[in-house]
Design an enzyme around this catalytic site. Structure first.
Site, PDB file in Angstrom:
ATOM      1  CG  ASP A  44      -0.842 -48.243 -51.896  1.00  0.00           C
ATOM      2  OD1 ASP A  44      -1.291 -49.107 -51.199  1.00  0.00           O
ATOM      3  OD2 ASP A  44      -1.688 -47.531 -52.811  1.00  0.00           O
ATOM      4  NE  ARG A  58       0.351 -34.359 -22.796  1.00  0.00           N
ATOM      5  CZ  ARG A  58       1.328 -35.397 -22.619  1.00  0.00           C
ATOM      6  NH1 ARG A  58       2.490 -35.249 -23.075  1.00  0.00           N
ATOM      7  NH2 ARG A  58       1.100 -36.353 -22.045  1.00  0.00           N
ATOM      8  N   GLY A 103       6.350 -40.068 -19.686  1.00  0.00           N
ATOM      9  CA  GLY A 103       6.650 -38.893 -19.260  1.00  0.00           C
ATOM     10  C   GLY A 103       5.872 -38.637 -17.967  1.00  0.00           C
ATOM     11  CB  THR A 104       2.096 -38.719 -17.319  1.00  0.00           C
ATOM     12  OG1 THR A 104       1.685 -37.973 -18.759  1.00  0.00           O
ATOM     13  CG2 THR A 104       1.203 -38.429 -16.401  1.00  0.00           C
ATOM     14  CD  GLU A 149      -4.862 -47.254 -51.477  1.00  0.00           C
ATOM     15  OE1 GLU A 149      -5.239 -48.321 -52.096  1.00  0.00           O
ATOM     16  OE2 GLU A 149      -5.010 -46.322 -51.915  1.00  0.00           O
ATOM     17  CG  HIS A 184      -8.010 -39.465 -22.312  1.00  0.00           C
ATOM     18  ND1 HIS A 184      -7.220 -39.730 -21.066  1.00  0.00           N
ATOM     19  CD2 HIS A 184      -8.208 -38.221 -22.409  1.00  0.00           C
ATOM     20  CE1 HIS A 184      -6.818 -38.428 -20.895  1.00  0.00           C
ATOM     21  NE2 HIS A 184      -7.312 -37.409 -21.441  1.00  0.00           N
ATOM     22  CG  ASP A 213      -2.312 -41.650 -16.465  1.00  0.00           C
ATOM     23  OD1 ASP A 213      -3.656 -41.466 -16.641  1.00  0.00           O
ATOM     24  OD2 ASP A 213      -1.533 -41.159 -16.847  1.00  0.00           O
ATOM     25  CE  LYS A 260      -0.168 -34.745 -18.013  1.00  0.00           C
ATOM     26  NZ  LYS A 260      -0.545 -36.058 -18.627  1.00  0.00           N
ATOM     27  NE  ARG A 308      -3.605 -39.673 -25.718  1.00  0.00           N
ATOM     28  CZ  ARG A 308      -2.337 -39.841 -25.752  1.00  0.00           C
ATOM     29  NH1 ARG A 308      -1.228 -39.420 -24.725  1.00  0.00           N
ATOM     30  NH2 ARG A 308      -1.741 -40.526 -26.886  1.00  0.00           N
TER      31      ARG A 308
HETATM   32  C1  R5P Z   1      -3.043 -37.743 -20.303  1.00  0.00           C
HETATM   33  O1  R5P Z   1      -4.243 -36.985 -19.967  1.00  0.00           O
HETATM   34  C2  R5P Z   1      -3.414 -39.293 -20.093  1.00  0.00           C
HETATM   35  O2  R5P Z   1      -4.208 -39.835 -19.145  1.00  0.00           O
HETATM   36  C3  R5P Z   1      -2.029 -39.743 -19.742  1.00  0.00           C
HETATM   37  O3  R5P Z   1      -1.535 -39.366 -18.684  1.00  0.00           O
HETATM   38  C4  R5P Z   1      -1.061 -39.419 -21.040  1.00  0.00           C
HETATM   39  O4  R5P Z   1      -1.477 -39.497 -22.146  1.00  0.00           O
HETATM   40  C5  R5P Z   1       0.352 -40.497 -20.719  1.00  0.00           C
HETATM   41  O5  R5P Z   1       1.350 -40.048 -21.901  1.00  0.00           O
HETATM   42  P1  R5P Z   1       2.815 -39.970 -21.474  1.00  0.00           P
HETATM   43  O6  R5P Z   1       3.059 -41.436 -20.987  1.00  0.00           O
HETATM   44  O7  R5P Z   1       3.351 -39.725 -22.837  1.00  0.00           O
HETATM   45  O8  R5P Z   1       3.087 -38.974 -20.483  1.00  0.00           O
END
Ligand code: R5P
Length: 330
Positions: free
Chosen positions: A48, A212, A243-244, A50, A141, A236, A210, A107
């Protein structure tokens, strides 16, 4: 032959090392660097879903190091870490050190609007309640999540080995950009990391502004710093959807940066499609660590260079056992 984990070398305390299922390959590398064997533990899933864990060797009176990244699927691996800690506590371990190369939910370090949780705080409470006495993480983070814990937290960094790995590639590129390069923080949260890379590589810093828009959607409105004609090294702490990075590359290209971007990040969360997206955007070199077991994408042309955090983790464990300082590793 690798000595038994319960057989300390002279001057070093006895300890048991246990690996979570997301960190088995990393554990093999740590085992090699540390010269100590990981103890056997059975980690399974019930039909299941767990989590089921069993320590296959005694830990009574031992200092236990649980090497367990809370990698995707994050919830499963988090529960597994808690279950391993609970098993160690109930088996009378003297002290439990959670070595968490990737700390999921970091995060979520503040309320993101009304009626929302602070997941990093909840994870800290759960970890302590499960019996963890000390947390060792890598490039968390938000280092301030330490404030959610009432136990020691050491936040190690993989920046020096990542910077060492990318440095020769950057040097080669600089021949085509008249020696001009810049470290790029893709958002304000990455400025602290960018400054550390910049100091190590003796480069200036530029910052992307940036916003989000959703889990997989971000937008960069402007860039602070001189990027025109410069070779960019975008750094990063983690890459999830990519995406970032993609949006930063777009903004840097629009601002006149040199093509062929270099990217470095500690945690390869990499959801499917992320590598392809970054390749399509114009990322030409990608440096990541094995804090999370890198998931290959055979369809993507962009092949990351993986820098191991095993030497960093082995050194940290050795120093903790010897009563030494982790200061240089943080
Ligand atoms: C956000 O503040 C983190 O430092 C990264 O920039 C982010 O989590 C990266 O996520 P993604 O690749 O989905 O943009």
């Amino acid at each position: 032959m690798v000595p038994d984990s319960q057989t300390p070398s002279p001057g070093t305390r006895a300890a048991t090392l246990i690996a979570g299922s997301a960190s088995r390959s990393l554990a093999a590398r740590v085992e090699h660097d540390l010269g100590r064997r990981f103890a056997a533990a059975t980690i399974e899933r019930f039909p299941d879903g767990e989590v089921s864990v069993r320590l296959d060797e005694p830990v009574r009176g031992e200092e236990v190091f649980l090497l367990a990244a809370t990698a995707p699927p994050v919830n499963d691996h988090l529960v597994e870490l808690l279950a391993l800690a609970d098993a160690c506590r109930r088996a009378d371990a003297a002290r439990i050190v959670a070595v968490v190369p990737y700390f999921g939910y970091a995060r979520s370090d503040r309320r993101d609007g009304r009626r929302t949780p602070i997941m990093a705080s909840l994870v800290a409470e759960l970890a302590e309640r499960a019996g963890i006495d000390h947390v060792v993480a890598v490039d968390v983070h938000t280092p301030a999540v330490e404030g959610f814990f009432h136990i020691p937290v050491d936040n190690l960094t993989a920046i020096p080995p990542l910077a060492d790995a990318l440095s020769p590639v950057l040097a080669e590129r600089l021949a085509t950009t008249a020696g001009k390069a810049v470290i790029v923080a893709p958002d304000m949260g990455a400025v602290r990391l960018a400054n550390r890379y910049a100091t190590k590589l003796d480069l200036p810093v530029a910052v992307c502004h940036k916003r989000r828009l959703g889990g997989a959607e971000v937008s960069v409105s402007r860039i602070t710093g001189d990027v025109v004609g410069r070779q960019c090294v975008i750094i990063d702490d983690m890459i999830s959807t990519g995406g970032t990075i993609v949006e930063s590359v777009r903004a840097l290209n629009d601002a006149g940066a040199a093509p062929g971007h270099i990217v470095a990040a500690t945690h390869a969360v990499l959801v499917p499609g992320a590598l392809q997206k970054m390749d399509d955007a114009g990322v030409r070199e990608l440096f990541l660590t094995d804090s999370i077991e890198p998931r290959g994408d055979s369809t993507a042309r962009l092949v990351p260079t993986i820098v191991s955090v095993a030497p960093l983790i082995a050194t940290a464990i050795r120093r903790l056992l010897d009563g030494g300082s982790l200061r240089e590793l943080a």
